[in-house]
Design a protein around this motif. Structure first.
Motif, PDB file in Angstrom:
ATOM      1  N   HIS A 104       0.829  -1.212   0.000  1.00  0.00           N
ATOM      2  CA  HIS A 104       0.000   0.000   0.000  1.00  0.00           C
ATOM      3  C   HIS A 104       0.863   1.261   0.000  1.00  0.00           C
ATOM      4  O   HIS A 104       0.602   2.214  -0.749  1.00  0.00           O
ATOM      5  N   THR A 105       1.902   1.269   0.828  1.00  0.00           N
ATOM      6  CA  THR A 105       2.776   2.440   0.926  1.00  0.00           C
ATOM      7  C   THR A 105       3.590   2.629  -0.341  1.00  0.00           C
ATOM      8  O   THR A 105       3.752   3.759  -0.832  1.00  0.00           O
ATOM      9  N   ALA A 106       4.111   1.541  -0.877  1.00  0.00           N
ATOM     10  CA  ALA A 106       4.928   1.627  -2.091  1.00  0.00           C
ATOM     11  C   ALA A 106       4.125   2.203  -3.250  1.00  0.00           C
ATOM     12  O   ALA A 106       4.621   3.045  -4.016  1.00  0.00           O
ATOM     13  N   ILE A 107       2.891   1.762  -3.383  1.00  0.00           N
ATOM     14  CA  ILE A 107       2.046   2.249  -4.473  1.00  0.00           C
ATOM     15  C   ILE A 107       1.770   3.746  -4.329  1.00  0.00           C
ATOM     16  O   ILE A 107       1.634   4.465  -5.318  1.00  0.00           O
ATOM     17  N   ALA A 108       1.722   4.226  -3.084  1.00  0.00           N
ATOM     18  CA  ALA A 108       1.431   5.638  -2.840  1.00  0.00           C
ATOM     19  C   ALA A 108       2.630   6.546  -3.103  1.00  0.00           C
ATOM     20  O   ALA A 108       2.471   7.762  -3.243  1.00  0.00           O
ATOM     21  N   CYS A 109       3.833   5.971  -3.168  1.00  0.00           N
ATOM     22  CA  CYS A 109       5.043   6.778  -3.365  1.00  0.00           C
ATOM     23  C   CYS A 109       5.121   7.347  -4.778  1.00  0.00           C
ATOM     24  O   CYS A 109       4.688   6.721  -5.735  1.00  0.00           O
ATOM     25  N   LYS A 110       5.729   8.522  -4.895  1.00  0.00           N
ATOM     26  CA  LYS A 110       5.827   9.220  -6.177  1.00  0.00           C
ATOM     27  C   LYS A 110       7.254   9.318  -6.711  1.00  0.00           C
ATOM     28  O   LYS A 110       7.478   9.886  -7.779  1.00  0.00           O
ATOM     29  N   GLY A 111       8.219   8.801  -5.964  1.00  0.00           N
ATOM     30  CA  GLY A 111       9.602   8.883  -6.397  1.00  0.00           C
ATOM     31  C   GLY A 111       9.958   7.845  -7.434  1.00  0.00           C
ATOM     32  O   GLY A 111       9.150   6.988  -7.800  1.00  0.00           O
TER      33      GLY A 111
ATOM     34  N   LEU B 193      11.244 -12.697   2.088  1.00  0.00           N
ATOM     35  CA  LEU B 193      12.322 -13.455   1.443  1.00  0.00           C
ATOM     36  C   LEU B 193      11.864 -14.030   0.114  1.00  0.00           C
ATOM     37  O   LEU B 193      12.615 -14.031  -0.872  1.00  0.00           O
ATOM     38  N   GLU B 194      10.634 -14.511   0.073  1.00  0.00           N
ATOM     39  CA  GLU B 194      10.071 -15.014  -1.185  1.00  0.00           C
ATOM     40  C   GLU B 194      10.021 -13.903  -2.225  1.00  0.00           C
ATOM     41  O   GLU B 194      10.261 -14.130  -3.414  1.00  0.00           O
ATOM     42  N   PHE B 195       9.726 -12.676  -1.792  1.00  0.00           N
ATOM     43  CA  PHE B 195       9.645 -11.545  -2.717  1.00  0.00           C
ATOM     44  C   PHE B 195      10.997 -11.298  -3.381  1.00  0.00           C
ATOM     45  O   PHE B 195      11.059 -10.990  -4.575  1.00  0.00           O
ATOM     46  N   GLY B 196      12.085 -11.450  -2.626  1.00  0.00           N
ATOM     47  CA  GLY B 196      13.411 -11.266  -3.206  1.00  0.00           C
ATOM     48  C   GLY B 196      13.701 -12.272  -4.294  1.00  0.00           C
ATOM     49  O   GLY B 196      14.209 -11.924  -5.370  1.00  0.00           O
ATOM     50  N   ALA B 197      13.383 -13.553  -4.042  1.00  0.00           N
ATOM     51  CA  ALA B 197      13.585 -14.588  -5.057  1.00  0.00           C
ATOM     52  C   ALA B 197      12.671 -14.359  -6.255  1.00  0.00           C
ATOM     53  O   ALA B 197      13.074 -14.529  -7.414  1.00  0.00           O
ATOM     54  N   TYR B 198      11.444 -13.965  -5.983  1.00  0.00           N
ATOM     55  CA  TYR B 198      10.462 -13.689  -7.039  1.00  0.00           C
ATOM     56  C   TYR B 198      10.958 -12.574  -7.963  1.00  0.00           C
ATOM     57  O   TYR B 198      10.852 -12.670  -9.193  1.00  0.00           O
ATOM     58  N   LEU B 199      11.505 -11.522  -7.374  1.00  0.00           N
ATOM     59  CA  LEU B 199      12.002 -10.409  -8.188  1.00  0.00           C
ATOM     60  C   LEU B 199      13.265 -10.795  -8.949  1.00  0.00           C
ATOM     61  O   LEU B 199      13.455 -10.367 -10.098  1.00  0.00           O
ATOM     62  N   TYR B 200      14.113 -11.585  -8.336  1.00  0.00           N
ATOM     63  CA  TYR B 200      15.316 -12.056  -9.028  1.00  0.00           C
ATOM     64  C   TYR B 200      14.911 -12.887 -10.251  1.00  0.00           C
ATOM     65  O   TYR B 200      15.533 -12.794 -11.315  1.00  0.00           O
TER      66      TYR B 200
ATOM     67  N   HIS C 146      12.450   5.753  -6.863  1.00  0.00           N
ATOM     68  CA  HIS C 146      12.905   4.623  -6.057  1.00  0.00           C
ATOM     69  C   HIS C 146      12.211   4.671  -4.704  1.00  0.00           C
ATOM     70  O   HIS C 146      11.897   5.752  -4.194  1.00  0.00           O
ATOM     71  N   ILE C 147      11.997   3.492  -4.126  1.00  0.00           N
ATOM     72  CA  ILE C 147      11.247   3.378  -2.876  1.00  0.00           C
ATOM     73  C   ILE C 147      12.114   2.696  -1.830  1.00  0.00           C
ATOM     74  O   ILE C 147      12.552   1.563  -2.037  1.00  0.00           O
ATOM     75  N   ARG C 148      12.318   3.356  -0.731  1.00  0.00           N
ATOM     76  CA  ARG C 148      13.132   2.817   0.350  1.00  0.00           C
ATOM     77  C   ARG C 148      12.212   2.459   1.522  1.00  0.00           C
ATOM     78  O   ARG C 148      11.570   3.321   2.116  1.00  0.00           O
ATOM     79  N   THR C 149      12.109   1.173   1.836  1.00  0.00           N
ATOM     80  CA  THR C 149      11.251   0.755   2.936  1.00  0.00           C
ATOM     81  C   THR C 149      11.865   1.149   4.274  1.00  0.00           C
ATOM     82  O   THR C 149      13.084   1.263   4.409  1.00  0.00           O
ATOM     83  N   MET C 150      10.990   1.348   5.253  1.00  0.00           N
ATOM     84  CA  MET C 150      11.458   1.711   6.584  1.00  0.00           C
ATOM     85  C   MET C 150      10.400   1.290   7.597  1.00  0.00           C
ATOM     86  O   MET C 150       9.204   1.328   7.306  1.00  0.00           O
TER      87      MET C 150
ATOM     88  N   GLU D 183       9.801   1.003 -10.715  1.00  0.00           N
ATOM     89  CA  GLU D 183       9.389   0.185 -11.850  1.00  0.00           C
ATOM     90  C   GLU D 183       8.829  -1.166 -11.395  1.00  0.00           C
ATOM     91  O   GLU D 183       7.918  -1.712 -12.020  1.00  0.00           O
ATOM     92  N   ILE D 184       9.375  -1.706 -10.322  1.00  0.00           N
ATOM     93  CA  ILE D 184       8.921  -3.006  -9.821  1.00  0.00           C
ATOM     94  C   ILE D 184       7.435  -2.972  -9.508  1.00  0.00           C
ATOM     95  O   ILE D 184       6.664  -3.845  -9.928  1.00  0.00           O
ATOM     96  N   PHE D 185       6.998  -1.956  -8.783  1.00  0.00           N
ATOM     97  CA  PHE D 185       5.599  -1.856  -8.389  1.00  0.00           C
ATOM     98  C   PHE D 185       4.730  -1.362  -9.546  1.00  0.00           C
ATOM     99  O   PHE D 185       3.565  -1.740  -9.652  1.00  0.00           O
ATOM    100  N   ASP D 186       5.318  -0.552 -10.417  1.00  0.00           N
ATOM    101  CA  ASP D 186       4.575  -0.111 -11.604  1.00  0.00           C
ATOM    102  C   ASP D 186       4.230  -1.283 -12.517  1.00  0.00           C
ATOM    103  O   ASP D 186       3.212  -1.266 -13.205  1.00  0.00           O
ATOM    104  N   ARG D 187       5.067  -2.303 -12.513  1.00  0.00           N
ATOM    105  CA  ARG D 187       4.805  -3.498 -13.314  1.00  0.00           C
ATOM    106  C   ARG D 187       3.794  -4.444 -12.672  1.00  0.00           C
ATOM    107  O   ARG D 187       3.416  -5.451 -13.266  1.00  0.00           O
TER     108      ARG D 187
END
Length: 283
Positions: free
Chosen positions: A79-86, A187-194, A88-92, A168-172
């Motif tokens: 939800h937060t990533a989709i709301a970002c306008k930059g 962790l699954e998300f990292g493998a999925y993106l790779y 690149h997105i840095r989680t925190m 771009e990851i979330f835009d896709r």
């Protein structure tokens, strides 16, 4: 001093729930950085009586406040990533604190390679007491748990609350799975993106201070954690690096570790179906 360029606009996607004191410490460390992000978006999953305090903190520290979906951590991350306008997105996370110079390290890394995912290490504290340092983020192993990376410049590691993604990851349309409240989903998300040609890289010498509590430790035997690990293991062994024998081995190990929990046994076919639907859709 570094400044954001027109080509790199770093959004901070900060998730929080019911921890205003911890959030204030987090935001103070962020706003003390010599390099500031393009924006800070705070997505709040707090209970109604706590939410006004969170919103006031967001306003005080010049952040954009949005209401969270209240469907768990990973739903809130999406939800937060989709709301970002930059760009690149840095989680925190609200229980993180940034050492001096951290954002400058992050920005230098992104400028050097805008296409990759970037991760940091972590200095851990439990109830305020130092408990250890992880030099880098960790990546998914066949067992469904985190393991060390072998190549800091080419891996599928994810640091759950300290990762920089190209927007771009979330835009896709790529998303973290939202079926588990915590566990190995990230962790699954990292493998999925790779698998989708997005590699992770580690930022040398970059750390966050993570102030966790005993609740974090008590989660390890939670059936939801075991289920998330089993799901991640199935994804790894059936699709990411196919090995049916390992899939069977770790499925049995998870069931045994759960003390033959009947719900886990009955849910195994559902987990296999979920993994198949998510990963085969990209074949």
């Amino acid at each position: 001093m570094l400044t954001n360029s027109a080509e790199v606009r770093l959004s901070v996607a900060l998730v929080t729930r019911n921890r205003p004191e911890s959030l204030e410490r987090c935001l103070k460390s962020l706003r003390s950085q010599s390099v500031q992000p393009f924006e800070v978006v705070i997505s709040d999953d707090s209970d109604p009586e706590i939410a006004p305090k969170i919103e006031a903190l967001a306003k005080y520290w010049d952040c954009r406040y949005i209401n969270g979906p209240r469907r768990g951590l990973y739903a809130n991350r999406n939800h937060t990533a989709i709301a970002c306008k930059g760009t690149h997105i840095r989680t925190m996370d609200d229980d993180h604190e940034l050492p001096d110079g951290h954002m400058e390290q992050c920005m230098k890394a992104v400028w050097s390679d805008r296409k990759s995912i970037w991760t940091t290490g972590e200095i851990g504290f439990i109830n305020g007491e130092y408990c250890g340092t992880s030099q880098t983020a960790t990546q998914l192993y066949p067992s469904g748990v985190a393991g060390s990376v072998t190549d800091v410049d080419d891996n599928w590691a994810i640091s759950d609350g300290s990762t920089i993604y190209p927007k771009e990851i979330f835009d896709r349309g790529h998303r973290m799975v939202e079926w588990f409240p915590f566990g190995s989903s990230y962790l699954e998300f990292g493998a999925y993106l790779y698998y989708h040609a997005f590699r992770s890289r580690c930022i040398p010498g970059a750390f966050v201070k993570h102030y966790a509590d005993e609740i974090t430790l008590k989660r390890q035997d939670n059936i939801s954690v075991i289920k998330s690990q089993l799901y991640a293991s199935l994804c790894f062994n059936l699709y990411f690096k196919p090995n049916p024998a390992l899939a069977a081995r770790y499925s049995f190990s998870a069931i045994r570790y759960s003390q033959y929990n009947q719900k886990l046994i009955w849910d195994l076919p559902k987990l296999i179906a979920k993994a198949k639907k998510r990963w085969r859709a990209t074949l």
